[in-house]
Write a protein that holds these residues in place. Structure first.
Motif, PDB file in Angstrom:
ATOM      1  N   ALA A  65       0.838  -1.203   0.000  1.00  0.00           N
ATOM      2  CA  ALA A  65       0.000   0.000   0.000  1.00  0.00           C
ATOM      3  C   ALA A  65       0.872   1.252   0.000  1.00  0.00           C
ATOM      4  N   LEU A  66       1.932   1.220   0.791  1.00  0.00           N
ATOM      5  CA  LEU A  66       2.833   2.372   0.828  1.00  0.00           C
ATOM      6  C   LEU A  66       3.465   2.584  -0.548  1.00  0.00           C
ATOM      7  N   GLY A  67       3.887   1.472  -1.154  1.00  0.00           N
ATOM      8  CA  GLY A  67       4.482   1.565  -2.486  1.00  0.00           C
ATOM      9  C   GLY A  67       3.505   2.129  -3.492  1.00  0.00           C
ATOM     10  N   LEU A 100       3.204   0.943  11.243  1.00  0.00           N
ATOM     11  CA  LEU A 100       4.293   1.756  10.676  1.00  0.00           C
ATOM     12  C   LEU A 100       3.973   2.146   9.234  1.00  0.00           C
ATOM     13  N   GLU A 101       3.508   1.163   8.461  1.00  0.00           N
ATOM     14  CA  GLU A 101       3.194   1.429   7.055  1.00  0.00           C
ATOM     15  C   GLU A 101       2.124   2.512   6.940  1.00  0.00           C
ATOM     16  N   ALA A 102       1.073   2.365   7.760  1.00  0.00           N
ATOM     17  CA  ALA A 102      -0.029   3.325   7.684  1.00  0.00           C
ATOM     18  C   ALA A 102       0.404   4.715   8.151  1.00  0.00           C
ATOM     19  N   MET A 103       1.308   4.766   9.128  1.00  0.00           N
ATOM     20  CA  MET A 103       1.789   6.078   9.570  1.00  0.00           C
ATOM     21  C   MET A 103       2.563   6.767   8.455  1.00  0.00           C
ATOM     22  N   ALA A 104       3.351   5.990   7.719  1.00  0.00           N
ATOM     23  CA  ALA A 104       4.083   6.573   6.593  1.00  0.00           C
ATOM     24  C   ALA A 104       3.097   7.076   5.535  1.00  0.00           C
ATOM     25  N   ILE A 105       2.027   6.292   5.310  1.00  0.00           N
ATOM     26  CA  ILE A 105       1.007   6.709   4.344  1.00  0.00           C
ATOM     27  C   ILE A 105       0.346   8.004   4.812  1.00  0.00           C
ATOM     28  N   GLY A 106       0.003   8.046   6.099  1.00  0.00           N
ATOM     29  CA  GLY A 106      -0.611   9.250   6.666  1.00  0.00           C
ATOM     30  C   GLY A 106       0.342  10.435   6.603  1.00  0.00           C
ATOM     31  N   GLY A 107       1.620  10.154   6.856  1.00  0.00           N
ATOM     32  CA  GLY A 107       2.626  11.217   6.798  1.00  0.00           C
ATOM     33  C   GLY A 107       2.694  11.816   5.411  1.00  0.00           C
ATOM     34  N   ARG A 123      13.542   0.382   8.589  1.00  0.00           N
ATOM     35  CA  ARG A 123      14.623   1.289   8.160  1.00  0.00           C
ATOM     36  C   ARG A 123      15.603   0.538   7.265  1.00  0.00           C
ATOM     37  N   GLU A 124      15.896  -0.706   7.657  1.00  0.00           N
ATOM     38  CA  GLU A 124      16.838  -1.512   6.888  1.00  0.00           C
ATOM     39  C   GLU A 124      16.327  -1.732   5.453  1.00  0.00           C
ATOM     40  N   PHE A 125      15.012  -1.944   5.331  1.00  0.00           N
ATOM     41  CA  PHE A 125      14.430  -2.194   4.010  1.00  0.00           C
ATOM     42  C   PHE A 125      14.093  -0.894   3.267  1.00  0.00           C
ATOM     43  N   GLY A 126      14.294   0.215   3.935  1.00  0.00           N
ATOM     44  CA  GLY A 126      14.049   1.488   3.270  1.00  0.00           C
ATOM     45  C   GLY A 126      12.597   1.932   3.241  1.00  0.00           C
ATOM     46  N   PHE A 127      11.752   1.324   4.098  1.00  0.00           N
ATOM     47  CA  PHE A 127      10.359   1.769   4.174  1.00  0.00           C
ATOM     48  C   PHE A 127      10.230   2.966   5.110  1.00  0.00           C
ATOM     49  N   LEU A 128      11.275   3.167   5.910  1.00  0.00           N
ATOM     50  CA  LEU A 128      11.399   4.389   6.688  1.00  0.00           C
ATOM     51  C   LEU A 128      12.760   4.961   6.318  1.00  0.00           C
ATOM     52  N   GLY A 129      12.851   6.259   6.285  1.00  0.00           N
ATOM     53  CA  GLY A 129      14.132   6.873   5.934  1.00  0.00           C
ATOM     54  C   GLY A 129      13.988   7.823   4.763  1.00  0.00           C
ATOM     55  N   GLU A 130      15.098   8.028   4.059  1.00  0.00           N
ATOM     56  CA  GLU A 130      15.118   9.005   2.970  1.00  0.00           C
ATOM     57  C   GLU A 130      14.570   8.393   1.676  1.00  0.00           C
ATOM     58  N   ASN A 131      13.878   9.197   0.916  1.00  0.00           N
ATOM     59  CA  ASN A 131      13.441   8.825  -0.446  1.00  0.00           C
ATOM     60  C   ASN A 131      12.843   7.425  -0.533  1.00  0.00           C
ATOM     61  N   ILE A 132      11.760   7.239   0.192  1.00  0.00           N
ATOM     62  CA  ILE A 132      11.120   5.924   0.244  1.00  0.00           C
ATOM     63  C   ILE A 132      10.574   5.550  -1.134  1.00  0.00           C
ATOM     64  N   GLY A 186      12.101   5.299  -3.766  1.00  0.00           N
ATOM     65  CA  GLY A 186      12.686   6.134  -4.806  1.00  0.00           C
ATOM     66  C   GLY A 186      11.966   7.452  -5.031  1.00  0.00           C
ATOM     67  N   SER A 187      10.988   7.778  -4.168  1.00  0.00           N
ATOM     68  CA  SER A 187      10.251   9.037  -4.335  1.00  0.00           C
ATOM     69  C   SER A 187      10.988  10.142  -3.578  1.00  0.00           C
ATOM     70  N   ASP A 188      10.421  11.338  -3.568  1.00  0.00           N
ATOM     71  CA  ASP A 188      11.083  12.387  -2.791  1.00  0.00           C
ATOM     72  C   ASP A 188      10.504  12.484  -1.382  1.00  0.00           C
ATOM     73  N   PHE A 189       9.739  11.461  -0.987  1.00  0.00           N
ATOM     74  CA  PHE A 189       9.135  11.459   0.343  1.00  0.00           C
ATOM     75  C   PHE A 189      10.061  10.771   1.348  1.00  0.00           C
ATOM     76  N   SER A 190      10.386  11.478   2.428  1.00  0.00           N
ATOM     77  CA  SER A 190      11.212  10.904   3.485  1.00  0.00           C
ATOM     78  C   SER A 190      10.441  10.939   4.795  1.00  0.00           C
TER      79      SER A 190
END
Lengths: 597, 128
Positions: free
Chosen positions: A142-144, A217-224, A255-264, A266-270
């Motif tokens: 969903a985040l992707g 975590l996934e949903a928080m990133a989506i909400g963010g 974080r290790e998989f890059g679902f949290l962090g910079e440019n999730i 490959g987008s410009d969303f961090s």
């Protein structure tokens, strides 16, 4: 990679772990290795299955066999019989209370038949400490999708169409909350997860965090992404050590998989998430108090407006959503808002998780579509009232809600219908009460909780809840006057109208609703100094029916203070001076000769 | 390893998805293959047969098959015994199923719905 032919799922929720499910897992691994089956059979620690009454739960796939109340001592038998020889260990199967039949498969149990698991979709299915298992069940898809295919407005509009409302109790539309926060201009915004689950008896948020932390975590990133926040904060009570541990593991993996962090993706969303611990104050579940607490201040609420969306964490636009609300987000994105909106009632969409507790056979966590009736939850899923007693009432919404009586058992549950009958959804605690529960005493219990948890900031709540409690105490001690009842009602209305935040505004609800439905009990306590259930010890007066007593001495032997006298085969008598009203004689008598109260 | 695209995420999902399929195996139209694993079955090689069937199902990419081990079927003379239950059909019981025959059952019966006539023990075996 080894291809496992069998999976043994063992519940790793707090409830089952308290009954040594972690030892069970270790034993399984040992015994399987001993028999050289460890390469064929995988042992998985999962989140909560919900059927806590029957824990620890062990589920074996692909057979889909469901073992209950397993102990470490049962492990060898399960391996030798089931794993090696394919024979069910029938003594560990669940016995259906309705027909006394053994049930092998969970899907055939009344407890699971009417459930629809969306928020709990991964609980009891995946290992919450393995991000790969979450991904295997469509995790982070969903985040992707959101980051690669949807604009922020499309995302918010999807959540609005889905009809999702806040699962923490207020029921505010989640899409609107996101829209408001997005609309406010600001360079820094925050999304907060309210995991300060405080209602006595409610444990759905804990179970989600323990069983499926990545979904939050996934949903928080989506909400963010939706509101334009770069940072998320999870506010969780420190009394949930297992949930915190699993969250920390999950955050590390994400974080290790890059679902949290910079440019999730490959987008410009961090985006990144941190955890803040609460000290367990009930009022911190209120969003403004929560924000104060996260900032390091006292957990006290303030007036709204300004709403957190305008001025929240450090004065920045912030959005606070509940754990269960978040857990619903990824499926809405993947299956579409229309799918979600097709479940539930007119104004309440989707499902709700309820923590079923009290005098009901199947205590546990259940997720049902909105619109399910209390009768279905308590009798079909919950298996009815314990020990064949009569249903009296069910409390929803914890200390903020009210009682629902037999006449409303067929009410289709949603946010609005509950409000109409004088209660509220709350976070979803359902405490079932039977004929032995005194309603005045129940109201006193909840008021004791709220007067203790009142933060003291506003006078109506600080003093009002205390005075309400004192009046209830007087009534249950047999010192009540009729005037107390009118005062009680008036005071309740006042506290309700004048309190600053939700805690005080809802604190009188248990009193008002019990007074509405069980006024006769209040009157009996005041006028006749009589409590028919015997719960109010100061009013209780146990005696022995001389006609029914056969002189078996069972009551005298059970009495802890030796206040029952009488010889064998003679009528016994209770010394009222010495009696401590414990009720042991009532339980001990097999001839219904002890009169209660 | 950072996941930077949906394709990468889907690859991880695929590689871990199979084991989860077994746990989620609830639903309609599932084929159930029961392998008798009583003492006599195990002695006759049922464990190897079971493993071969699982491997073959996996190799053929079939997702709607549950391979389950069960207790003694009572046909000890013909072990290893394999029972195939197709949706809405009477079950078929095969005897003397070694690894090779196990794989054949998957390829012929499960995939093409062709019975292995020579190996059937009792066609009228009632579904348990």
């Amino acid at each position: 990679m080894t291809k496992y032919r069998m999976h043994i799922l063992v519940c790793g929720g707090t409830g089952c772990r308290a009954s040594e499910s972690d030892v069970i897992i270790e034993r399984f691994r040992e015994v399987l290795a001993e028999n050289k089956y460890d390469q064929e059979v995988q042992v998985v620690q999962t989140g909560c299955f919900g059927f806590c009454e029957q824990g620890p739960i062990v589920k074996i796939h692909p057979d889909n066999v469901f073992y209950v109340r397993v102990t470490p001592g049962d492990v060898r038998e399960i391996v030798e019989e089931h794993v090696i020889k394919g024979r069910r260990v029938s003594r560990l199967l669940f016995t259906d209370p309705a027909d006394n039949e053994k049930v092998e498969e969970s899907r055939k149990m009344g407890f699971y038949k009417k459930q629809l698991r969306i928020a709990l979709r991964n609980c009891g299915l995946i290992d919450p400490e393995q991000i790969e298992e979450y991904i295997a069940n469509e995790g982070y898809m969903a985040l992707g999708k959101v980051l690669t295919e949807m604009t922020r407005d499309e995302l918010i509009s999807a959540i609005k169409i889905s009809g999702l409302r806040g699962r923490g109790g207020g029921g505010f539309p989640t899409g609107l909350k996101w829209e408001f926060t997005k609309a406010v201009k600001g360079d820094e915004k925050y999304i907060l997860c309210n995991a300060d689950e405080g209602d006595p008896g409610a444990f759905m948020d804990r179970s989600i965090l323990e069983g499926d932390p990545h979904s939050v975590l996934e949903a928080m990133a989506i909400g963010g992404y939706a509101i334009g926040a770069g940072k998320g904060i999870i506010y969780i009570r420190a009394e949930y050590p297992l949930a915190i541990e699993r969250l920390n593991i999950a955050i590390g993996q994400a974080r290790e998989f890059g679902f949290l962090g910079e440019n999730i993706f490959g987008s410009d969303f961090s985006f990144d998430i941190e955890i803040k611990y609460g000290a367990g104050a009930f009022v911190c579940g209120e969003e403004t108090a929560l924000i104060h607490s996260v900032e390091g201040g006292r957990g006290e609420p303030r007036n709204k407006p300004p709403f957190p969306s305008q001025s929240g964490y450090w004065g920045k636009p912030s959005c606070v959503n509940n754990v269960e609300t978040f857990a619903n987000i990824p499926p809405i994105i993947l299956k579409g808002p229309d799918w979600f909106a097709s479940i539930g009632t007119d104004k309440s969409k989707g499902t709700k998780v309820f923590a079923l507790a009290g005098k009901v056979n199947n205590v546990g966590l259940v997720e049902v579509p909105m619109g399910t009736t209390f009768r279905e939850i308590i009798f079909d899923i919950g298996g009815g009232i314990k020990d064949g007693k009569a249903f009296k009432a069910v409390q929803t919404g914890g200390p903020s809600g009210g009682v629902i009586t037999a006449e409303n058992l067929d009410t289709a549950i949603d946010y609005d219908s509950l409000q109409e009958i004088g209660s509220m959804m709350g976070s979803g605690g359902l405490i079932v009460m039977d004929e032995d529960n005194c309603m005045v005493n129940i109201a006193k219990f909840y008021l004791n909780f709220t007067q203790d948890e009142s933060c003291g900031r506003c006078t109506p709540c600080r003093v009002g809840t205390k005075r309400i409690y004192e009046i209830l105490e007087r009534i249950t001690e047999g010192k009540g006057e009729m005037e107390d009842l009118t005062n009680l009602k008036e005071l309740c209305e006042m506290v309700k109208d004048c309190s600053l935040c939700g805690l005080g505004q809802t604190a009188p609800n248990p009193v008002l609703s019990t007074m509405k439905y069980f006024y006769d009990e209040y009157e009996a306590h005041v006028k006749d100094k009589y409590c028919k259930t015997g719960s109010c010890k100061d009013l209780a007066r146990y005696s022995i029916d001389p006609v029914k007593c056969i002189g078996c001495t069972a009551c005298a032997r059970a009495c802890p203070v030796d206040c029952i006298s009488g010889k064998v085969k003679e009528v016994h008598v209770i010394d009222q001076e010495k009696c401590i009203k414990c009720g042991a004689c009532y339980e001990a008598c097999k001839f219904d000769a002890v009169i209660k109260p | 390893m950072k996941v930077k695209s949906m394709e990468e995420l889907k690859r991880i999902r695929e590689s871990h998805g199979k084991s989860l399929g077994m746990r989620k195996g609830e639903g309609e139209n599932r084929i159930i293959v029961k392998v008798g694993m009583g003492t006599c079955g195990i002695a006759a090689g049922a464990r190897e047969t079971l493993r071969a069937i699982i491997e073959e199902v996996d190799a053929q990419g079939m997702k709607n098959v549950d391979v389950i081990q069960v207790g003694c079927n009572g046909y000890c003379h013909s072990e290893p015994i394999v029972e195939v239950v197709m949706p809405d059909e009477d079950s078929i019981l095969y005897g003397h199923v070694d690894e090779e025959k196990g794989r054949m059952i998957v390829k012929k019966h499960l995939m093409e719905n062709q019975l292995l006539q020579d190996s059937i023990v009792n066609e009228t075996f009632e579904r348990a």
